[in-house]
Design a protein around this motif. Structure first.
Motif, PDB file in Angstrom:
ATOM      1  N   SER A 185      -2.070   7.346  -6.194  1.00 53.07           N
ATOM      2  CA  SER A 185      -1.986   8.040  -4.666  1.00 53.07           C
ATOM      3  C   SER A 185      -2.249   9.400  -5.238  1.00 53.07           C
ATOM      4  O   SER A 185      -2.689  10.510  -4.397  1.00 53.07           O
ATOM      5  CB  SER A 185      -1.652   7.391  -3.690  1.00 53.07           C
ATOM      6  OG  SER A 185      -1.276   5.832  -3.756  1.00 53.07           O
ATOM      7  N   LYS A 215       0.984  -1.440   0.287  1.00 52.60           N
ATOM      8  CA  LYS A 215      -0.016   0.275  -0.272  1.00 52.60           C
ATOM      9  C   LYS A 215       0.292   1.547  -0.188  1.00 52.60           C
ATOM     10  O   LYS A 215       1.374   1.286   0.211  1.00 52.60           O
ATOM     11  CB  LYS A 215      -1.004  -0.005   1.515  1.00 52.60           C
ATOM     12  CG  LYS A 215      -1.717  -1.499   1.334  1.00 52.60           C
ATOM     13  CD  LYS A 215      -3.107  -1.356   1.191  1.00 52.60           C
ATOM     14  CE  LYS A 215      -3.955  -2.112   0.194  1.00 52.60           C
ATOM     15  NZ  LYS A 215      -5.008  -1.891  -1.189  1.00 52.60           N
ATOM     16  N   TYR A 216       0.468   2.105  -1.192  1.00 53.88           N
ATOM     17  CA  TYR A 216       1.405   3.395  -0.807  1.00 53.88           C
ATOM     18  C   TYR A 216       0.145   4.703  -0.374  1.00 53.88           C
ATOM     19  O   TYR A 216      -0.877   5.136  -0.887  1.00 53.88           O
ATOM     20  CB  TYR A 216       1.516   3.498  -2.080  1.00 53.88           C
ATOM     21  CG  TYR A 216       2.449   2.622  -2.534  1.00 53.88           C
ATOM     22  CD1 TYR A 216       3.970   2.836  -2.212  1.00 53.88           C
ATOM     23  CD2 TYR A 216       2.355   1.623  -3.107  1.00 53.88           C
ATOM     24  CE1 TYR A 216       4.752   1.410  -2.798  1.00 53.88           C
ATOM     25  CE2 TYR A 216       2.915  -0.026  -3.940  1.00 53.88           C
ATOM     26  CZ  TYR A 216       4.444   0.576  -3.551  1.00 53.88           C
ATOM     27  OH  TYR A 216       5.336  -0.467  -4.095  1.00 53.88           O
ATOM     28  N   VAL A 217       1.103   5.299   0.244  1.00 54.52           N
ATOM     29  CA  VAL A 217      -0.097   7.134   0.805  1.00 54.52           C
ATOM     30  C   VAL A 217       0.538   7.461   0.981  1.00 54.52           C
ATOM     31  O   VAL A 217       1.725   7.935   0.617  1.00 54.52           O
ATOM     32  CB  VAL A 217      -0.065   6.688   2.374  1.00 54.52           C
ATOM     33  CG1 VAL A 217      -0.838   7.767   2.521  1.00 54.52           C
ATOM     34  CG2 VAL A 217      -0.733   4.858   3.071  1.00 54.52           C
ATOM     35  N   SER A 218      -0.258   8.904  -0.092  1.00 52.44           N
ATOM     36  CA  SER A 218      -0.031  10.474  -0.668  1.00 52.44           C
ATOM     37  C   SER A 218      -0.227  11.559   0.412  1.00 52.44           C
ATOM     38  O   SER A 218      -1.892  10.929   0.230  1.00 52.44           O
ATOM     39  CB  SER A 218       0.217  10.345  -1.935  1.00 52.44           C
ATOM     40  OG  SER A 218       1.372   9.531  -3.071  1.00 52.44           O
ATOM     41  N   THR A 219       0.131  12.178   0.388  1.00 50.80           N
ATOM     42  CA  THR A 219      -0.333  13.593   1.466  1.00 50.80           C
ATOM     43  C   THR A 219      -0.124  14.273   1.195  1.00 50.80           C
ATOM     44  O   THR A 219       1.339  14.366   0.281  1.00 50.80           O
ATOM     45  CB  THR A 219      -0.108  13.270   3.169  1.00 50.80           C
ATOM     46  OG1 THR A 219      -0.104  11.666   3.098  1.00 50.80           O
ATOM     47  CG2 THR A 219      -1.114  14.322   3.874  1.00 50.80           C
ATOM     48  N   ASP A 264     -10.408   4.955   0.474  1.00 44.70           N
ATOM     49  CA  ASP A 264      -9.471   4.930   0.575  1.00 44.70           C
ATOM     50  C   ASP A 264      -9.210   6.895   0.656  1.00 44.70           C
ATOM     51  O   ASP A 264      -7.839   6.596   0.982  1.00 44.70           O
ATOM     52  CB  ASP A 264      -8.553   4.322   0.147  1.00 44.70           C
ATOM     53  CG  ASP A 264      -9.023   2.832  -0.597  1.00 44.70           C
ATOM     54  OD1 ASP A 264      -8.675   2.133   0.677  1.00 44.70           O
ATOM     55  OD2 ASP A 264      -8.639   2.500  -1.318  1.00 44.70           O
ATOM     56  N   SER A 294      -5.271  12.420   2.669  1.00 42.39           N
ATOM     57  CA  SER A 294      -5.058  11.663   1.701  1.00 42.39           C
ATOM     58  C   SER A 294      -5.344  10.411   1.152  1.00 42.39           C
ATOM     59  O   SER A 294      -6.657  10.202   0.933  1.00 42.39           O
ATOM     60  CB  SER A 294      -4.094  10.394   3.126  1.00 42.39           C
ATOM     61  OG  SER A 294      -5.049  10.734   4.259  1.00 42.39           O
ATOM     62  N   TYR A 295      -4.379   9.726   0.400  1.00 43.71           N
ATOM     63  CA  TYR A 295      -5.189   8.531  -0.553  1.00 43.71           C
ATOM     64  C   TYR A 295      -3.773   7.056  -0.503  1.00 43.71           C
ATOM     65  O   TYR A 295      -3.010   7.376   0.080  1.00 43.71           O
ATOM     66  CB  TYR A 295      -5.636   8.788  -1.764  1.00 43.71           C
ATOM     67  CG  TYR A 295      -6.110   8.336  -2.424  1.00 43.71           C
ATOM     68  CD1 TYR A 295      -7.630   8.170  -2.306  1.00 43.71           C
ATOM     69  CD2 TYR A 295      -5.656   6.947  -3.153  1.00 43.71           C
ATOM     70  CE1 TYR A 295      -8.846   7.146  -2.988  1.00 43.71           C
ATOM     71  CE2 TYR A 295      -6.967   6.025  -3.593  1.00 43.71           C
ATOM     72  CZ  TYR A 295      -7.884   6.437  -3.393  1.00 43.71           C
ATOM     73  OH  TYR A 295      -9.133   5.373  -4.311  1.00 43.71           O
ATOM     74  N   GLU A 296      -4.922   6.258  -0.587  1.00 41.26           N
ATOM     75  CA  GLU A 296      -4.251   4.917   0.055  1.00 41.26           C
ATOM     76  C   GLU A 296      -4.604   4.037  -1.321  1.00 41.26           C
ATOM     77  O   GLU A 296      -5.723   4.068  -1.811  1.00 41.26           O
ATOM     78  CB  GLU A 296      -4.831   3.782   1.096  1.00 41.26           C
ATOM     79  CG  GLU A 296      -3.590   2.902   1.467  1.00 41.26           C
ATOM     80  CD  GLU A 296      -4.187   2.156   3.312  1.00 41.26           C
ATOM     81  OE1 GLU A 296      -4.665   1.206   2.354  1.00 41.26           O
ATOM     82  OE2 GLU A 296      -3.237   2.830   4.024  1.00 41.26           O
ATOM     83  N   SER A 297      -3.471   3.678  -1.796  1.00 40.47           N
ATOM     84  CA  SER A 297      -3.392   2.741  -3.079  1.00 40.47           C
ATOM     85  C   SER A 297      -2.084   1.457  -3.095  1.00 40.47           C
ATOM     86  O   SER A 297      -1.758   1.961  -2.943  1.00 40.47           O
ATOM     87  CB  SER A 297      -4.289   2.978  -4.457  1.00 40.47           C
ATOM     88  OG  SER A 297      -2.949   4.206  -4.662  1.00 40.47           O
TER      89      SER A 297
END
Length: 716
Positions: free
Chosen positions: A188, A38-42, A164, A179-182
């Protein structure tokens, strides 16, 4: 105690508590081992709500900051960001990227792969148009419904994106964190940046439009208030010009001051007239009547110059009064007064006086006083006329004053309204210049994969499975109202307990039980029978008839009756065991007695065989019959009295209390009653009446015997 029983239940099912969580852990391992990273971008959005450096011109002068108001503002911004309109914009951008880029964010779905180049071009055109106009796709349009299906197949639809997506305020700061997780770091970052930019554009446009509308409305309202104020001011000016009003307040004040001055002069003149009349009267009193005639005769010949001067002085005095006591006329009046005094002096010199009387000075004074008095009297009349004119002028100013005040009141209201609108306009205009504070402080970038949660998920699966099993067992324990221990039976019925018997599997051989030492269960059973025998002896206290009953069938009455009879025989007691259960004559079928109830209580048999040297059994043929149907109560009681002379103890196995009178008829002839209750069973509602019946027996009821208990719970 209850908690201890629950732990015993858990220990009993310990294998279940081990196996189920272990299976859950194994299944979870195979399910999560192939999960993608899982990759999270903020991204961070600066709102400017609590940043004081951005409130230099529109800052609150009081310095007050309401936390609740700030929380509401942040909540409103977050909810705007979650609008379906903005999420749709992100969906359009994602699908347009995959339609036009050679490297899509996700593998193409089956529906995506079925699209030909023409269909893709049409989709690009339609999605682009929807994105520019910020319009949703219609579910009632066949073409647009197909595009909705395309979004759902690629998991780009609104519901899929919301799962997400996380939008929160960063603690108490000025920033909103998005933030989004994908499974794709590029995806993301792309979703977060598009959502933030679209949100800022949407919010900026909306706020600008609202502020522009507000400023335009206030500008029109300000112009209306200005025109209204100008019209009312012009109406007041025209009214003053038309009626010759310069300064109504000053004019009325001047007239009032003049009236006061004239009233003061009038009072002074009236005082002078009174004083002059008094002085003249005193002078007249000093003359004799003859002399007074002489003087009057001389006065009649008064010099004509003096009379003319007096007339001129009267005219000048009247002018002086009418001019409001103009100082310019005072020198002329003084000059004429001096001239008149000189003429009077000249005239007095020519007067012919009585040689015998030297009163020339008195005559001179009298003439002077008369002239002065006449002037004072005339001035009073002139003053009264002037006061009347001033009052008339003052009265004419009253309606003017009322109208002018009405005009001024309207002007004040219009002026206040104009100033309020002007302040609101200036404030709104200033706020509109600095209201847009949102800016993307930090763009989202593709980050490294999040720490793996696989092990955590596996452990959680085991913990959840274990907790689920414990909850299920607790529910079963909580809902379980069965009686497992002697203390439970006493607590539920409020009746005494004689003892309990453990569970014995297989057939029960009483001879071997008492002759040879068996395994622990058999030894325990023998010891418990001995204990019950002792308690029964203590309850009987010399009595001989013991009735054994139960609440329902198959609870162990027969085992207890036979075991108790055999136990008494072991201590050399003469025992008679009576099978009183006509419906289920187990003892009769087991022992094959020589004597039966139907014969003994109808006839008077003397020849019956003994089961042993000290034990006899009286059976029954069974059938639908009751004890009192065999004979009347007195005859049966006489038979029991006869049996008491032959036996040390008589044990009667009665039918269960559920058979109603069949059991109660036997209990009429028992000295003591004991009831057998099988463990791991609950007391049903219909059995409560039978428990009440046993309770109503009072001291006749010896107590319970709990049968089939767990031997592991017994301690000696």
């Amino acid at each position: 105690m209850e908690l201890g029983n629950f732990f015993k239940l858990l220990w009993k099912h310990k294998n279940l508590l081990i196996i189920i969580p272990l299976v859950a852990i194994i299944v979870s391992y195979f399910l999560v081992k192939n999960l993608a990273d899982k990759y999270v971008s903020t991204a961070q959005i600066a709102t400017g709500i609590v940043d004081q450096s951005r409130h230099l011109l529109d800052a609150d002068p009081t310095g007050a900051t309401k936390e609740q108001s700030i929380a509401h503002e942040f909540s409103n911004l977050i909810e705007i960001m979650k609008l379906k309109t903005l999420i749709n914009q992100v969906s359009y951008k994602l699908i347009l990227h995959d339609l036009t880029d050679s490297v899509p964010f996700k593998p193409h779905s089956k529906l995506f792969l079925t699209m030909n180049p023409r269909a893709r071009a049409h989709a690009v055109e339609l999605f682009t148009n929807k994105f520019k106009n910020m319009q949703p796709l219609s579910y009632y349009n066949k073409d647009e419904e197909g595009l909705n299906e395309l979004l759902r197949s690629m998991k780009y639809d609104e519901r899929s994106l919301r799962k997400d997506l996380l939008i929160v305020r960063s603690e108490d700061s000025d920033f909103i964190s998005v933030s989004y997780e994908s499974n794709n770091p590029q995806l993301s970052a792309f979703i977060v940046n598009i959502l933030c930019t679209q949100f800022i554009d949407y919010y900026t446009h909306t706020v600008r439009q609202n502020e522009t509308d507000a400023v335009n409305y206030l500008a029109k309202l300000l112009e209306q208030k200005r025109d209204s104020l100008n019209k009312k001011t012009a109406a007041l000016q025209n009214y003053k010009i038309k009626n010759g009003i310069l300064n109504l307040e000053e004019q009325s004040k001047s007239l009032f001051d003049q009236i006061i001055v004239f009233n003061d002069r009038k009072q002074q003149a009236e005082k002078d007239v009174a004083s002059y009349n008094g002085a003249i009267q005193k002078i007249n009193n000093r003359f004799k009547p003859g002399e007074r005639q002489y003087i009057e005769a001389t006065i009649s010949k008064y010099n004509q110059d003096v009379i003319n001067s007096q007339d001129q002085l009267h005219i000048l005095t009247d002018r002086y009064v009418r001019s409001g006591f103009n100082p310019k006329l005072k020198p002329a009046i003084d000059s004429l007064s001096n001239k008149l005094s000189a003429q009077i002096n000249q005239t007095s010199d020519k007067y012919i006086t009585n040689p015998l009387t030297a009163k020339d000075d008195l005559v001179k004074q009298k003439l002077t006083l008369e002239v002065t008095r006449d002037l004072a009297k005339y001035s009073i009349q002139s003053i009264n006329n002037a006061v009347k004119e001033l009052n008339a002028k003052f009265q004419r100013l009253v309606p003017f004053d009322a109208n002018v005040k009405t005009f001024n009141f309207d002007i004040d209201i219009a002026s206040k309204e104009y100033l309020d609108v002007l302040n609101k306009y200036n404030q709104t205009n200033l706020q509109s210049t600095f209201s847009i504070r949102l800016r993307l402080a930090e763009y989202a970038t593709p980050d490294a994969a999040e720490p793996s949660k696989k092990m955590l998920l596996i452990i959680l699966s085991g913990i959840i499975a274990f907790a689920f099993c414990v909850i299920i067992l607790f529910g079963l324990f909580f809902m379980d109202d069965t009686i497992k221990e002697p203390a439970d039976l006493v607590k539920r019925t409020n009746l005494p307990l004689l003892g309990h018997l453990n569970t014995v599997l297989g057939s029960l051989d009483l001879k071997k039980l008492w002759d040879v030492e068996h395994r622990d269960k058999m030894r325990l059973f023998k010891e418990l029978i001995r204990s019950i025998r002792f308690e029964v002896d203590q309850e009987l206290r010399g009595e001989k008839v013991l009735g054994i009953t139960s609440l329902s069938n198959h609870e162990g009455k027969t085992v207890l009756a036979i075991s108790l009879a055999y136990s008494y025989s072991m201590i050399n007691k003469k025992v008679l065991l009576i099978d009183g259960n006509f419906d289920n004559p187990t003892i009769s079928n087991t022992v094959s007695p020589k004597v039966y109830l139907e014969d003994y209580f109808k006839n008077n048999p003397d020849n019956y065989q003994s089961f042993s040297n000290t034990t006899n059994v009286m059976g029954n043929h069974g059938g639908d019959v009751t004890l009192l149907e065999l004979s009347d109560e007195n005859f049966i009681r006489s038979r029991f009295n006869e049996l008491k002379t032959k036996y040390d103890i008589i044990i009667i196995e009665t039918p269960p209390l559920s058979s109603l009178n069949k059991s109660k008829e036997w209990l009429l002839f028992a000295n003591k009653v004991i009831s057998v209750y099988e463990s791991n069973k609950g007391i049903a509602k219909w059995q409560k009446d039978d428990v009440d019946y046993l309770r109503n027996l009072n001291s006749k009821f010896a107590g319970w015997v709990l049968n089939k208990t767990d031997p592991k719970k017994d301690r000696f």
